[in-house]
Write an enzyme that holds these catalytic residues in place. Structure first.
Site, PDB file in Angstrom:
ATOM      1  N   CYS A   3      -2.328  -7.250   5.326  1.00  0.00           N
ATOM      2  CA  CYS A   3      -1.758  -8.507   4.808  1.00  0.00           C
ATOM      3  C   CYS A   3      -0.977  -9.307   5.832  1.00  0.00           C
ATOM      4  CB  CYS A   3      -0.852  -8.219   3.617  1.00  0.00           C
ATOM      5  SG  CYS A   3      -1.762  -7.715   2.170  1.00  0.00           S
ATOM      6  N   GLU A  60       0.849  -1.184   0.000  1.00  0.00           N
ATOM      7  CA  GLU A  60       0.000   0.000   0.000  1.00  0.00           C
ATOM      8  C   GLU A  60       0.886   1.235   0.000  1.00  0.00           C
ATOM      9  OE1 GLU A  60      -3.096   0.086   2.876  1.00  0.00           O
ATOM     10  OE2 GLU A  60      -3.586  -2.024   2.566  1.00  0.00           O
TER      11      GLU A  60
HETATM   12  C1  UDX Z   1       2.764  -6.074   2.485  1.00  0.00           C
HETATM   13  C2  UDX Z   1       3.829  -6.672   1.553  1.00  0.00           C
HETATM   14  O1  UDX Z   1       4.986  -5.832   1.557  1.00  0.00           O
HETATM   15  C3  UDX Z   1       3.285  -6.839   0.157  1.00  0.00           C
HETATM   16  O2  UDX Z   1       4.251  -7.479  -0.665  1.00  0.00           O
HETATM   17  C4  UDX Z   1       2.013  -7.700   0.228  1.00  0.00           C
HETATM   18  O3  UDX Z   1       1.459  -7.877  -1.042  1.00  0.00           O
HETATM   19  C5  UDX Z   1       0.998  -7.052   1.161  1.00  0.00           C
HETATM   20  O4  UDX Z   1       1.598  -6.875   2.447  1.00  0.00           O
HETATM   21  P1  UDX Z   1       1.808  -3.656   3.043  1.00  0.00           P
HETATM   22  O5  UDX Z   1       0.994  -4.333   4.087  1.00  0.00           O
HETATM   23  O6  UDX Z   1       1.166  -2.655   2.162  1.00  0.00           O
HETATM   24  O7  UDX Z   1       2.487  -4.739   2.072  1.00  0.00           O
HETATM   25  O8  UDX Z   1       2.974  -2.867   3.789  1.00  0.00           O
HETATM   26  P2  UDX Z   1       4.516  -3.033   4.101  1.00  0.00           P
HETATM   27  O9  UDX Z   1       5.232  -1.857   3.568  1.00  0.00           O
HETATM   28  O10 UDX Z   1       5.028  -4.347   3.714  1.00  0.00           O
HETATM   29  O11 UDX Z   1       4.509  -2.893   5.697  1.00  0.00           O
HETATM   30  C6  UDX Z   1       3.791  -3.802   6.532  1.00  0.00           C
HETATM   31  C7  UDX Z   1       4.002  -3.489   7.980  1.00  0.00           C
HETATM   32  O12 UDX Z   1       5.341  -3.763   8.373  1.00  0.00           O
HETATM   33  C8  UDX Z   1       3.774  -2.023   8.356  1.00  0.00           C
HETATM   34  O13 UDX Z   1       3.087  -1.971   9.587  1.00  0.00           O
HETATM   35  C9  UDX Z   1       5.166  -1.445   8.460  1.00  0.00           C
HETATM   36  O14 UDX Z   1       5.257  -0.351   9.327  1.00  0.00           O
HETATM   37  C10 UDX Z   1       5.923  -2.642   9.011  1.00  0.00           C
HETATM   38  N1  UDX Z   1       7.352  -2.604   8.706  1.00  0.00           N
HETATM   39  C11 UDX Z   1       7.785  -2.762   7.418  1.00  0.00           C
HETATM   40  C12 UDX Z   1       8.278  -2.423   9.734  1.00  0.00           C
HETATM   41  O15 UDX Z   1       7.901  -2.280  10.900  1.00  0.00           O
HETATM   42  N2  UDX Z   1       9.607  -2.412   9.423  1.00  0.00           N
HETATM   43  C13 UDX Z   1      10.077  -2.577   8.154  1.00  0.00           C
HETATM   44  O16 UDX Z   1      11.300  -2.574   7.969  1.00  0.00           O
HETATM   45  C14 UDX Z   1       9.132  -2.752   7.128  1.00  0.00           C
END
Ligand code: UDX
Length: 435
Positions: free
Chosen positions: A263, A155
């Site tokens: 997700c 997203e």
């Molecule tokens: C995720 C996957 O990245 C994507 O490939 C899949 O199709 C759907 O789920 P999304 O949920 O949009 O995408 O967000 P993402 O950027 O992956 O972050 C998910 C969560 O992890 C967030 O709460 C974010 O803050 C957290 N996060 C991410 C961390 O805490 N640290 C990081 O280094 C990366």
């Protein structure tokens, strides 16, 4: 190619708009007439940077349209994508597949000529088999191949991710279907994105394994952050130090308040359930879920500790509510257990988020909402950064300090430098920076 996309949720709408942008003729179908009417007016049901413009351009060019009835578009389609929701089933954590199967039934009745039916929704291993069984039961003479084509869109970056994927995964054993899918993604193939053709069940498992691995990576660095705090090390430097090893890689090593979103929590739960059903418990993923849930709850105690141990009667300013920046999505956002915990500890809470305040009012009705970050900080005893929106990185920190009753900041995303915050006179707590 003529493509029909069933479901105009996040995945369906982004994928439909991008495929139309590739030059295909795309119809997006949704049973929600209100949503389709809004799309006809050019109003997007979700907040995603660049989406509105992309939709507008393709609609004007006659490559994209929206309908409530799938029969016409399905009959004409070379490929029909199922991109309906698969929420967590209440009670048992399994993915609820009723929307997927209902779509399969309807599609089956409308098929004409050879068509590839593609599951794009994240579905447990074996769902493609059931979709195929349903279609053959409803329409035994249908000339159809059922493929799995999971999405990996983040997203806030979904359009970029769609157009510049690391890989495209297509699960089907039928050569005819591979050919159609190769055509669908030809523009990306020309961009040199690898297409990985696998069996259908393998493709379904790739999606879950990818999400579970990324959730594990985040949870791992979060636990290392807690240790870093205690032993006097800096987690950001640890992340850099390990991430430069190509076998580990630098991404998804940002420590924070725990992962949320639509997700990771849902998909890891569903994977754990599937694994238990097959008597192959995934202990690591189970631990990831438990650690992440505990972490979200523990964040309120971290704020209390920074405020001197007691929050009763104190005002806490919360900057950022959505589960990550560039979205208005509140699903499983760490802010929800955090704010609930703060209220339980007797605090008053006032929050600000650039895009998520309207949806947040549903999850967090008992707090105040501010008009901007400074208004949010006004009179606060402690301020918490929960989501790393870019605008929070560029705040006038001296002004922020003047607004606050006590200059205490708890930064759950490590967006500020510790030396700068100290020089400005803040009491500053962050994540895993004990050095
Ligand atoms: C995720 C996957 O990245 C994507 O490939 C899949 O199709 C759907 O789920 P999304 O949920 O949009 O995408 O967000 P993402 O950027 O992956 O972050 C998910 C969560 O992890 C967030 O709460 C974010 O803050 C957290 N996060 C991410 C961390 O805490 N640290 C990081 O280094 C990366």
């Amino acid at each position: 190619m003529r493509i029909t996309m069933i479901g105009t949720g996040y995945v369906g709408l982004v994928s439909g708009a991008c495929l139309a942008d590739f030059g295909h003729r795309v119809t997006c179908v949704d049973t929600d007439a209100g949503k389709i009417a809004a799309l006809h007016r050019g109003e997007m049901p979700i907040y995603e940077p660049g989406l509105e413009q992309l939709v507008e351009t393709s609609v004007k060019a006659g490559r994209l349209d929206f309908q409530t009835d799938l029969s016409g578009p399905v009959a004409e389609a070379d490929a029909v994508f199922i991109a309906v929701g698969t929420p967590s089933r209440r009670g048992d954590g399994h993915a609820d597949l009723s929307y997927v199967y209902a779509a399969a039934r309807e599609i089956a009745a409308a098929l004409k000529g050879f068509t590839v039916v593609v599951t794009k929704s994240t579905v447990p291993v074996g769902t493609g088999d059931e979709v195929e069984r349903i279609i053959r039961e409803v329409n035994p003479s249908a000339d159809v191949a059922v493929a799995s084509n999971p999405e990996f869109l983040r997203e806030g970056a979904a359009i970029r991710d769609f157009k510049h994927p690391d890989r495209i995964v297509v699960g089907t054993s039928e050569e005819r279907a591979r050919k159609v899918m190769g055509e669908v993604y030809r523009p990306l193939y020309l961009n040199q994105a690898p297409i990985l053709y696998t069996e259908r069940r393998t493709a379904e498992l790739i999606k879950y394994a990818a999400n579970a691995f990324l959730a594990t990576k985040i949870t791992f660095i979060n636990e290392i952050a807690d240790l870093a705090e205690k032993v006097g090390a800096d987690v950001q430097e640890v992340a850099r130090g390990i991430g430069l090893d190509n076998r580990i890689g630098p991404k998804f090593l940002n420590a924070g308040p725990g992962f949320g979103g639509s997700c990771f929590p849902k998909d890891t739960r569903a994977l754990v359930k599937t694994a238990l059903d097959h008597d192959v418990p995934l202990r690591i993923v189970e631990a990831v879920l438990a650690v992440n849930d505990n972490r979200k709850r523990a964040m309120a105690r971290k704020v209390a500790a920074a405020a001197g141990g007691n929050l009763r009667g104190k005002t806490v300013a919360v900057l950022g509510l959505t589960f990550k920046p560039e979205t208005d999505d509140m699903r499983e956002a760490p802010s929800i257990p955090l704010v609930t915990g703060l209220l339980d500890l007797g605090a008053r809470v006032r929050a600000y988020d650039p895009a998520g305040m309207e949806p947040a009012k549903h999850d967090l009705p008992n707090i105040g909402y501010a008009t901007d970050p400074y208004d949010c900080a006004h009179g606060a005893d402690v301020l918490v950064i929960v989501t790393e929106w870019v605008q929070f990185r560029a705040l006038d920190l001296a002004r922020l300090k003047n607004e606050m009753a006590h200059p205490v900041i708890v930064d759950l995303r490590n967006i500020y430098r510790r030396d700068e915050m100290a020089a400005l006179g803040f009491t500053y707590e962050s994540i895993g920076r004990g050095a």
